[in-house]
Enzyme design. Structure first.
Site, PDB file in Angstrom:
ATOM      1  N   LYS A 169       0.844  -1.203   0.000  1.00 18.81           N
ATOM      2  CA  LYS A 169       0.000   0.000   0.000  1.00 18.81           C
ATOM      3  C   LYS A 169       0.877   1.250   0.000  1.00 18.81           C
ATOM      4  O   LYS A 169       2.090   1.161   0.258  1.00 18.81           O
ATOM      5  CB  LYS A 169      -0.907  -0.023   1.234  1.00 18.81           C
ATOM      6  CG  LYS A 169      -0.158   0.025   2.557  1.00 18.81           C
ATOM      7  CD  LYS A 169      -1.086  -0.261   3.735  1.00 18.81           C
ATOM      8  CE  LYS A 169      -0.333  -0.256   5.052  1.00 18.81           C
ATOM      9  NZ  LYS A 169      -1.165  -0.740   6.169  1.00 18.81           N
TER      10      LYS A 169
ATOM     11  N   TYR B 208      18.792  28.127   9.143  1.00 20.01           N
ATOM     12  CA  TYR B 208      17.611  28.826   9.663  1.00 20.01           C
ATOM     13  C   TYR B 208      17.557  28.773  11.182  1.00 20.01           C
ATOM     14  O   TYR B 208      17.791  27.719  11.786  1.00 20.01           O
ATOM     15  CB  TYR B 208      16.333  28.170   9.138  1.00 20.01           C
ATOM     16  CG  TYR B 208      16.005  28.515   7.709  1.00 20.01           C
ATOM     17  CD1 TYR B 208      15.758  29.829   7.313  1.00 20.01           C
ATOM     18  CD2 TYR B 208      15.926  27.510   6.748  1.00 20.01           C
ATOM     19  CE1 TYR B 208      15.443  30.122   5.997  1.00 20.01           C
ATOM     20  CE2 TYR B 208      15.618  27.805   5.426  1.00 20.01           C
ATOM     21  CZ  TYR B 208      15.373  29.117   5.053  1.00 20.01           C
ATOM     22  OH  TYR B 208      15.068  29.401   3.765  1.00 20.01           O
TER      23      TYR B 208
END
Ligand SMILES: *Cc1c(COP(=O)(O)O)cnc(C)c1O
Length: 355
Positions: A33, A253
């Site tokens: 899946k 950052y």
């Protein structure tokens, strides 16, 4: 060309599938899946097609993709149908169908079908997500058999805590299951990957390995059998820039990392837009030209930074492995506060290269 890519080792996938079957002596549905947990469902199915007893996917859309690619073996829909009008397609493509709710059972009773369906009847033995209540299970079984629409029923349930080897939860679920299905002469399917690897005493004519096929351990602790799995995916990229910084300089950052010493920083073409977890902290392992090192600073969208200080030979163009044979995906997942399942499913943008 941007050097970020995921190498997929289909021989390792077959090795892991065989391990699932050999350790249990059961038939095994390869759970592919969610695009085979990010590994490419069609290619994985093709690689296993010659030996797999069948496949399992989440929904009919995923099953039809496999049928259109020429996968002819059994495919189980793990959540069955979402709407009754999927039933003619399920019949036409000979898909196997989980029944987890009374409304699905009633839809089958009402359907007009020419071929008998193969149903996997799911019991809620304790996870309390989907499945018929144990007290209604026998009745559900008998109604399906009496409907004339069903040729074969496999009895199934799913574990909530099979990855916790010191928990009594799985054994309690087995006891509930066994009591509710007593006397029903049909095949049984209980075991997902952690139960395949960690619960040898649990009966299962069919096992449903997912994460283990891709070579990742479902356990947080070292595990002997899981150690025999081979990682299927190698996520890698290259160093595209090098910075020499004195101590005390911020990187990336938010200045989440400040150099503690003179530091060689490697900038790598890999980011959270590729699926590398943004929550991986400084210290998360990476392998640079085969040597272990660490992530430093915040992961950005397209780039991240690694520590080259102790690897004087490494530099521009060095190969960086984020997970694979040297860095287990499960280790990165633990560092990032998630699970290898999500690490793999989040993969995007990077090309998948098969070998
Ligand atoms: C996804 C899924 C599996 C596979 O689980 P793993 O932990 O990846 O082995 C098995 N059974 C069901 C019902 C599932 O939904």
């Amino acid at each position: 060309m941007r050097p970020a890519r995921a190498l997929i080792d289909l021989e390792a996938l077959r090795h892991n599938y065989r391990l699932a079957r050999e350790t249990t002596g059961a038939k095994a549905l390869a759970v592919i899946k969610a695009d085979a947990y990010g590994h490419g469902a069609v290619r994985c199915a093709q690689a296993l097609q010659a030996e797999a007893d069948g496949f399992a996917v989440a929904c009919i859309e995923e099953a039809l993709e496999l049928r259109q690619a020429g996968i002819t073996g059994p495919i189980l829909l793990l959540e069955g149908f979402f709407e009754a009008d999927e039933l003619p397609l399920i019949e036409q493509h000979a898909l196997w169908c989980v029944v987890h709710s009374t409304w699905q059972l009633e839809a089958i009773e009402r359907a007009s079908l020419r071929q008998p369906l193969t149903v996997w009847l799911k019991m809620d033995s304790g996870m309390h997500r989907v499945g018929l209540h144990p007290a209604e299970y026998r009745d559900g079984y008998q109604r399906l058999m009496a409907s004339g629409k069903v040729g074969k029923i496999v009895l199934m349930s799913h574990f909530a805590r099979a990855d916790e080897l010191d928990s009594g939860s799985a054994a309690e679920q087995v006891a509930v299951f066994e009591q509710a299905r007593a006397g029903l002469a049909a095949e049984v399917s209980l075991r997902n990957s952690p139960a395949v690897l960690g619960w040898p005493q649990v009966p299962s004519d069919w096992v449903r390995p997912g994460i283990m096929l891709y070579g990742a351990t479902p356990f947080e602790q070292p595990h002997e059998l899981a150690a025999r799995l081979k990682p299927v995916m190698t996520l890698e990229s290259k160093v595209i820039s090098v910075r020499e910084l004195p101590a005390g300089q911020p990187v990336g950052y938010g200045a989440r990392f400040v150099t503690e010493r003179p530091t060689r920083v490697g900038v790598v073409a890999m980011g959270y837009a590729d699926g590398y977890p943004r929550h991986a902290p400084t210290g998360t392992p990476v392998a640079i030209d085969g040597q272990l090192s660490r992530l430093i600073g915040r992961v950005s969208m397209d780039m991240l930074t690694v520590d080259l200080t102790d690897l004087p030979q490494a530099g521009l163009g060095s190969r960086v492995e984020f997970w694979g044979a040297q860095v287990p995906a499960s280790e990165v997942a633990i560092q990032a506060g998630t699970i290898p399942y999500q690490i793999f499913c989040n993969l995007r943008r990077v090309p998948l290269i098969y070998r």
